[in-house]
Motif scaffolding. Structure first.
Motif, PDB file in Angstrom:
ATOM      1  N   ILE A 143       0.845  -1.201   0.000  1.00  0.00           N
ATOM      2  CA  ILE A 143       0.000   0.000   0.000  1.00  0.00           C
ATOM      3  C   ILE A 143       0.879   1.249   0.000  1.00  0.00           C
ATOM      4  CG2 ILE A 143      -1.667   1.376   1.343  1.00  0.00           C
ATOM      5  CD1 ILE A 143      -2.931  -1.290   2.231  1.00  0.00           C
ATOM      6  N   ASP A 144       1.894   1.260   0.865  1.00  0.00           N
ATOM      7  CA  ASP A 144       2.819   2.401   0.881  1.00  0.00           C
ATOM      8  C   ASP A 144       3.450   2.589  -0.493  1.00  0.00           C
ATOM      9  OD1 ASP A 144       2.740   3.144   3.745  1.00  0.00           O
ATOM     10  OD2 ASP A 144       3.695   1.198   4.052  1.00  0.00           O
ATOM     11  N   GLN A 145       3.935   1.515  -1.068  1.00  0.00           N
ATOM     12  CA  GLN A 145       4.600   1.619  -2.364  1.00  0.00           C
ATOM     13  C   GLN A 145       3.655   2.160  -3.432  1.00  0.00           C
ATOM     14  OE1 GLN A 145       6.928  -1.736  -3.664  1.00  0.00           O
ATOM     15  NE2 GLN A 145       6.934  -1.035  -5.790  1.00  0.00           N
ATOM     16  N   THR A 146       2.475   1.604  -3.523  1.00  0.00           N
ATOM     17  CA  THR A 146       1.505   2.041  -4.530  1.00  0.00           C
ATOM     18  C   THR A 146       1.199   3.529  -4.395  1.00  0.00           C
ATOM     19  OG1 THR A 146       0.499  -0.141  -4.695  1.00  0.00           O
ATOM     20  CG2 THR A 146      -0.875   1.741  -5.349  1.00  0.00           C
ATOM     21  N   TYR A 147       0.933   3.963  -3.170  1.00  0.00           N
ATOM     22  CA  TYR A 147       0.509   5.353  -2.995  1.00  0.00           C
ATOM     23  C   TYR A 147       1.678   6.337  -2.971  1.00  0.00           C
ATOM     24  CZ  TYR A 147      -4.274   4.071  -3.056  1.00  0.00           C
ATOM     25  OH  TYR A 147      -5.495   3.622  -3.494  1.00  0.00           O
ATOM     26  N   LEU A 148       2.852   5.904  -2.576  1.00  0.00           N
ATOM     27  CA  LEU A 148       4.016   6.798  -2.698  1.00  0.00           C
ATOM     28  C   LEU A 148       4.398   6.964  -4.168  1.00  0.00           C
ATOM     29  CD1 LEU A 148       6.035   5.637   0.415  1.00  0.00           C
ATOM     30  CD2 LEU A 148       4.890   7.855   0.093  1.00  0.00           C
ATOM     31  N   GLU A 149       4.190   5.936  -4.960  1.00  0.00           N
ATOM     32  CA  GLU A 149       4.410   6.074  -6.411  1.00  0.00           C
ATOM     33  C   GLU A 149       3.391   7.043  -7.011  1.00  0.00           C
ATOM     34  OE1 GLU A 149       4.400   1.958  -7.653  1.00  0.00           O
ATOM     35  OE2 GLU A 149       6.568   1.739  -7.276  1.00  0.00           O
ATOM     36  N   LYS A 150       2.143   6.985  -6.555  1.00  0.00           N
ATOM     37  CA  LYS A 150       1.123   7.935  -7.018  1.00  0.00           C
ATOM     38  C   LYS A 150       1.459   9.352  -6.546  1.00  0.00           C
ATOM     39  CE  LYS A 150      -2.666   4.652  -7.445  1.00  0.00           C
ATOM     40  NZ  LYS A 150      -4.066   4.343  -7.154  1.00  0.00           N
ATOM     41  N   PHE A 151       1.984   9.466  -5.332  1.00  0.00           N
ATOM     42  CA  PHE A 151       2.422  10.763  -4.801  1.00  0.00           C
ATOM     43  C   PHE A 151       3.493  11.344  -5.723  1.00  0.00           C
ATOM     44  CE2 PHE A 151       4.992  13.484  -2.059  1.00  0.00           C
ATOM     45  CZ  PHE A 151       4.067  14.147  -1.268  1.00  0.00           C
ATOM     46  N   VAL A 152       4.457  10.526  -6.108  1.00  0.00           N
ATOM     47  CA  VAL A 152       5.535  10.979  -6.993  1.00  0.00           C
ATOM     48  C   VAL A 152       4.988  11.337  -8.375  1.00  0.00           C
ATOM     49  CG1 VAL A 152       7.593  10.184  -8.251  1.00  0.00           C
ATOM     50  CG2 VAL A 152       7.464   9.925  -5.768  1.00  0.00           C
ATOM     51  N   THR A 153       4.038  10.583  -8.889  1.00  0.00           N
ATOM     52  CA  THR A 153       3.429  10.912 -10.186  1.00  0.00           C
ATOM     53  C   THR A 153       2.772  12.293 -10.125  1.00  0.00           C
ATOM     54  OG1 THR A 153       3.078   8.588 -10.731  1.00  0.00           O
ATOM     55  CG2 THR A 153       1.707  10.187 -11.897  1.00  0.00           C
ATOM     56  N   THR A 154       2.085  12.584  -9.036  1.00  0.00           N
ATOM     57  CA  THR A 154       1.482  13.911  -8.851  1.00  0.00           C
ATOM     58  C   THR A 154       2.568  14.977  -8.764  1.00  0.00           C
ATOM     59  OG1 THR A 154      -0.428  12.953  -7.736  1.00  0.00           O
ATOM     60  CG2 THR A 154      -0.011  15.299  -7.341  1.00  0.00           C
ATOM     61  N   LEU A 155       3.617  14.678  -8.039  1.00  0.00           N
ATOM     62  CA  LEU A 155       4.739  15.608  -7.899  1.00  0.00           C
ATOM     63  C   LEU A 155       5.385  15.902  -9.255  1.00  0.00           C
ATOM     64  CD1 LEU A 155       6.360  17.046  -5.649  1.00  0.00           C
ATOM     65  CD2 LEU A 155       7.811  15.019  -5.560  1.00  0.00           C
TER      66      LEU A 155
END
Length: 160
Positions: A143-155
């Motif tokens: 879950i952390d990995q999936t959403y931190l990757e989404k965080f980076v995509t937004t960034l």
């Protein structure tokens, strides 16, 4: 004015709210240092059981320390070196349950036990990495990995 948010016990909903906050916080901003600074502060406020949250930026064929929250850190990391350099080399997230088992781990903070590093790639070029350390082994999950990757995509869309 930004206020600290109390996130729910539902981790997925909390991560989705975090990403919306990042998007709103960085909307219209062009200064990369300001964007990365607020992103690291936002993650540091959101994540529990972490001891370092920050960014390394790719400059002159190496990673150079960028905005972060935590103890002083290594300033430069070479291509393919440590967890951060490996993330750049492989252009893939590195989720390490026990950093002491990772060959060539760079120990900037002896308290760190686990780590997740997400590469930041803009227009097929490495921009840098998001690096998060924890004093607890196996702190980061799917879950952390999936959403931190989404965080980076937004960034990434705000850093272009």
């Amino acid at each position: 004015m930004f206020q600290a948010t109390t996130y729910s016990d539902d981790r997925v909903k909390s991560y989705e709210l975090l990403i919306k906050q990042l998007d709103a916080l960085t909307d219209g901003e062009k200064d990369e240092v300001a964007i990365l600074s607020n992103a690291s502060a936002l993650l540091n406020q959101f994540l529990k059981e972490v001891n370092w949250v920050g960014f390394y930026v790719w400059k002159d064929n190496e990673l150079v320390l960028g905005p972060f929250q935590g103890l002083p850190a290594c300033i430069r990391i070479g291509f393919g070196k440590g967890v951060c350099g490996t993330a750049v080399k492989e252009k893939q997230t590195q989720r390490i349950a026990d950093v002491h088992q990772f060959p060539g781990h760079i120990a900037c903070d002896s308290a760190s036990q686990s780590e997740i590093v997400v590469p930041i790639i803009i227009n097929d070029k490495v921009y840098g990495v998001l690096d998060i350390d924890s004093p607890i082994k196996n702190r980061f999950d799917e879950i952390d990995q999936t959403y931190l990757e989404k965080f980076v995509t937004t960034l990434e869309k705000h850093l272009q």
